[in-house]
Write a protein that holds these residues in place. Sequence first.
Motif, PDB file in Angstrom:
ATOM      1  N   SER A  72      -9.337   9.329   3.209  1.00 47.33           N
ATOM      2  CA  SER A  72      -8.140   8.957   2.906  1.00 47.33           C
ATOM      3  C   SER A  72      -7.976   8.007   1.631  1.00 47.33           C
ATOM      4  O   SER A  72      -9.074   7.629   1.214  1.00 47.33           O
TER       5      SER A  72
ATOM      6  N   TYR B 120       0.871  -1.200   0.085  1.00 46.50           N
ATOM      7  CA  TYR B 120       0.093  -0.080   0.066  1.00 46.50           C
ATOM      8  C   TYR B 120       0.838   1.139   0.052  1.00 46.50           C
ATOM      9  O   TYR B 120       1.798   1.300   0.542  1.00 46.50           O
ATOM     10  N   SER B 121       0.439   2.113  -0.720  1.00 48.20           N
ATOM     11  CA  SER B 121       1.218   3.630  -0.629  1.00 48.20           C
ATOM     12  C   SER B 121      -0.058   4.670  -0.534  1.00 48.20           C
ATOM     13  O   SER B 121      -1.110   4.695  -0.933  1.00 48.20           O
ATOM     14  N   VAL B 122       0.199   5.387   0.739  1.00 51.17           N
ATOM     15  CA  VAL B 122      -0.756   6.322   1.095  1.00 51.17           C
ATOM     16  C   VAL B 122      -0.812   7.541   0.208  1.00 51.17           C
ATOM     17  O   VAL B 122       0.157   8.125   0.394  1.00 51.17           O
ATOM     18  N   THR B 123      -1.739   7.701  -0.485  1.00 54.61           N
ATOM     19  CA  THR B 123      -1.689   8.897  -1.335  1.00 54.61           C
ATOM     20  C   THR B 123      -2.352  10.285  -0.425  1.00 54.61           C
ATOM     21  O   THR B 123      -1.929  11.189  -0.706  1.00 54.61           O
TER      22      THR B 123
ATOM     23  N   LEU C 297      -5.711   5.059  -0.914  1.00 54.85           N
ATOM     24  CA  LEU C 297      -4.744   4.459  -0.749  1.00 54.85           C
ATOM     25  C   LEU C 297      -4.517   3.837  -2.261  1.00 54.85           C
ATOM     26  O   LEU C 297      -5.452   3.233  -2.704  1.00 54.85           O
TER      27      LEU C 297
ATOM     28  N   TRP D  20      -0.387   4.973   9.697  1.00 52.73           N
ATOM     29  CA  TRP D  20      -0.059   5.434   8.375  1.00 52.73           C
ATOM     30  C   TRP D  20      -0.433   6.996   8.210  1.00 52.73           C
ATOM     31  O   TRP D  20      -1.431   7.346   8.580  1.00 52.73           O
TER      32      TRP D  20
ATOM     33  N   SER E  51      -2.882   0.761  -4.111  1.00 51.77           N
ATOM     34  CA  SER E  51      -1.848  -0.666  -3.742  1.00 51.77           C
ATOM     35  C   SER E  51      -1.684  -1.607  -4.911  1.00 51.77           C
ATOM     36  O   SER E  51      -2.383  -1.418  -5.967  1.00 51.77           O
TER      37      SER E  51
END
Length: 357
Positions: free
Chosen positions: A333, A289-292, A335, A311, A337
């Motif tokens: 939020s 996962y990359s938190v945008t 995410l 996160w 992924s």
Amino acid sequence: MSDAGTVNEHSNLRPEREAYYERMAGFDLSPLWEVNRRLVTPEPVIDAVPHLWDYDAIRSGLLESGDLITTKEAQRRVLILENPGLDNSHRIVDSLFAGLQLIMPGEIAPAHRHSPAALRFVMEGHGAYTAVGGERSYMKPGDFIITPAWAWHDHGHDGDGPVVWMDGLDIPMVALFGPLFFEVHAEDQAPDTVPPGDSQARYGANMRPVGESWTRLESPIFNYPYERSREALEQLRQGADWDKCDGLKMQYVDPTTGQSAMPTISTFLQMLPKGFSGETWRTTEGVVYSVTEGSGRVHVTKGEETVTMNWKEKDIFCVPCWMPHRLEANEDSVLFSYSDRVAQQKLGIWREIKGSA
Ligand code: GTQ
């Protein structure tokens, strides 16, 4: 050879069996009945651990690499995200590679191609481009970009300030099968053969050119701009049909097939509304996962232990195979992924359990 719990342990034929195993080993043979339960385990036995990379903590170290090595020398200036359970084997989960790549203004990461496929997810900065198969695509934060297997690609930067993106590659999958190939182009930059925006115009406008067929395994669109994906999530939230585990989760697809945009890696963008408290999900895919946007928590259970990872924007975290996890969001939020779902599905081995089953 005789591990505790094997059939050999309590047998009065043990000495004879041991001698037999030794003789058979001389022929490069071993008895399945002794290793069966370790070879085919009742449930996945995973060394990878859930882990989070705090972007704020690693950013300055990443930028430091800009003073230590040029892209010319490095080919790709990348810090690899090493899963702490996988012994520096250049994997973030069992089947996937992840890295953070830095490019500085005026630099060129020279053209090459390789049999593993890559995805880019832009973390920060403006003005960098990647050229794939002769077409340049400028990268903005949140854009998802595909570099297909064996396509020539180089990266450049015409703007100001550092540009960082996350690389996701299927290197461990390709390595498992064997056919790793890599080739450097004679020139730093492969020739531009198509104007920027060409693939978007052909396949990214809900139309396709009449009389043209697309037979490659990956999507003909290689840049999925964040602006458009984000807008889709924003529009869909009006309907509010949130999934109890995923919130609002969309998959990036190849418009010619409706299937995964890449043949080996599934890619997703999901929105979790403020206060979202997801139910537990467990899946056989390893997920990165990359938190945008936003912040929140993920609770991941490995064996007897549950870890909570907090996160926030630009952090990267992974959830390995079959570990129950649930997501919570402090604020709205988003995410990004990627996972090996599509590869597992093609092999018929993918499963998931959603909710507290
Ligand atoms: O940008 O081509 O993170 O070849 C690892 C291998 C990036 C790239 C990586 C690569 C690349």
